[in-house]
Design an enzyme around this catalytic site. Structure first.
Site, PDB file in Angstrom:
ATOM      1  N   CYS A 165       2.663  -5.010   6.718  1.00 38.65           N
ATOM      2  CA  CYS A 165       2.446  -4.739   5.308  1.00 38.65           C
ATOM      3  C   CYS A 165       3.662  -4.088   4.655  1.00 38.65           C
ATOM      4  O   CYS A 165       4.563  -3.604   5.319  1.00 38.65           O
ATOM      5  CB  CYS A 165       1.224  -3.846   5.128  1.00 38.65           C
ATOM      6  SG  CYS A 165      -0.314  -4.626   5.678  1.00 38.65           S
TER       7      CYS A 165
ATOM      8  N   HIS B 146       0.820  -1.212   0.000  1.00 36.18           N
ATOM      9  CA  HIS B 146       0.000   0.000   0.000  1.00 36.18           C
ATOM     10  C   HIS B 146       0.852   1.259   0.000  1.00 36.18           C
ATOM     11  O   HIS B 146       2.060   1.225   0.227  1.00 36.18           O
ATOM     12  CB  HIS B 146      -0.935   0.004   1.213  1.00 36.18           C
ATOM     13  CG  HIS B 146      -0.230   0.049   2.535  1.00 36.18           C
ATOM     14  ND1 HIS B 146       0.232   1.206   3.109  1.00 36.18           N
ATOM     15  CD2 HIS B 146       0.094  -0.940   3.409  1.00 36.18           C
ATOM     16  CE1 HIS B 146       0.803   0.947   4.263  1.00 36.18           C
ATOM     17  NE2 HIS B 146       0.751  -0.355   4.469  1.00 36.18           N
TER      18      HIS B 146
END
Length: 261
Positions: A227, A211
């Site tokens: 992440c 992301h």
């Protein structure tokens, strides 16, 4: 501007405090180590989301003609986005993390996304032994989900962030943006940034994401909850070129092995 190179084979506390905590929460590897790469030069500028990145012409400007203090077009502001993205302050983003196209011999098929956790790079494999390389920030649990068998299931522009229930259990201050309460609305302060690529193993969501982040100074560091984070301009470029279903290979960082104990 494309400059190609060759490389070797909120809540209980104030809004500001809440956002700092959210970004810290909101990372990852083949079991085979990839060859290191040499210092490199930047790729072309990302265009507004309605312009395919592949339509941007290449440039032959030598790297030596690009002053270190000059912002490359790929990191210009993106005012046409749903939430206008500001220009990257390159004084806070080391040149080695800039988006670059490199020679990258690999047995992985074209389109594969490879996360080189120990070296803090993400590669998107292209034809002809080439790849686009991006600097990334990784998760502190970057050893625990290394390997194969995962893929990019789908992508979202300006996604909502829904912290998992187990995260909310650890951090009660996140309750107002829990899944039950609808999550956190999209925007520049959302931890998932401008784009999110959702990682599945088979038909199961791993809860890991690739992301965007406005905190470009965290690229090259292990700072997130798990992440992979990228400069917003870079994740837009990646999302515009990666197909749903693309395989993902994650190279383990041996320095994180202790996290499994």
């Amino acid at each position: 501007m494309i400059l190609n190179i060759k490389a070797p084979h909120r809540v209980a506390f104030g809004r500001r405090g809440f956002l700092i905590g959210v970004f810290a929460l909101a990372g990852c590897t083949s079991t085979r180590q990839l060859a290191p790469v040499a210092p490199s030069v930047p790729l072309s500028a990302p265009q507004p989301s309605h312009v395919p990145a592949s339509t941007v012409p290449a440039s032959t400007v030598p790297a030596s003609t690009v002053p270190a203090s000059t912002v490359p077009p790929m990191y210009y502001a993106m005012p046409h986005e749903r939430f206008p993205i500001p220009e990257v302050d390159i004084s806070k983003l080391d040149r080695k993390w800039w988006r670059t196209e490199v020679d990258y011999p690999t047995d992985e098929k074209v389109g594969t996304v490879i996360v080189d956790t120990p070296n803090r790079y993400l590669y998107h494999v292209r034809p002809g032994g080439r790849a686009v390389r991006y600097g990334v920030g990784v998760g502190k649990d970057g050893y625990s989900w290394a390997g194969r068998g995962r893929h990019i299931a789908y992508k979202r522009e300006w996604p909502r962030w829904n912290p998992p229930d187990e995260m909310v259990a650890r951090r009660p201050e996140l309750e107002p943006i829990s899944i039950a309460n609808g999550g956190m609305a999209p925007g520049l302060n959302n931890p998932l940034g401008s784009r999110a690529l959702y990682i599945h193993e088979g038909n199961k969501d791993t809860i890991y994401r690739i992301h965007g982040t406005p905190e470009f100074w965290t690229i090259g560091k292990a700072v997130s909850s798990g992440c992979i984070r990228m400069v917003n301009q870079d994740v837009i470029h990646l999302a515009g070129n990666v197909r749903d279903g693309s395989p993902l290979v994650v190279i383990a960082d041996p320095n994180m092995k202790h996290l499994l104990t």
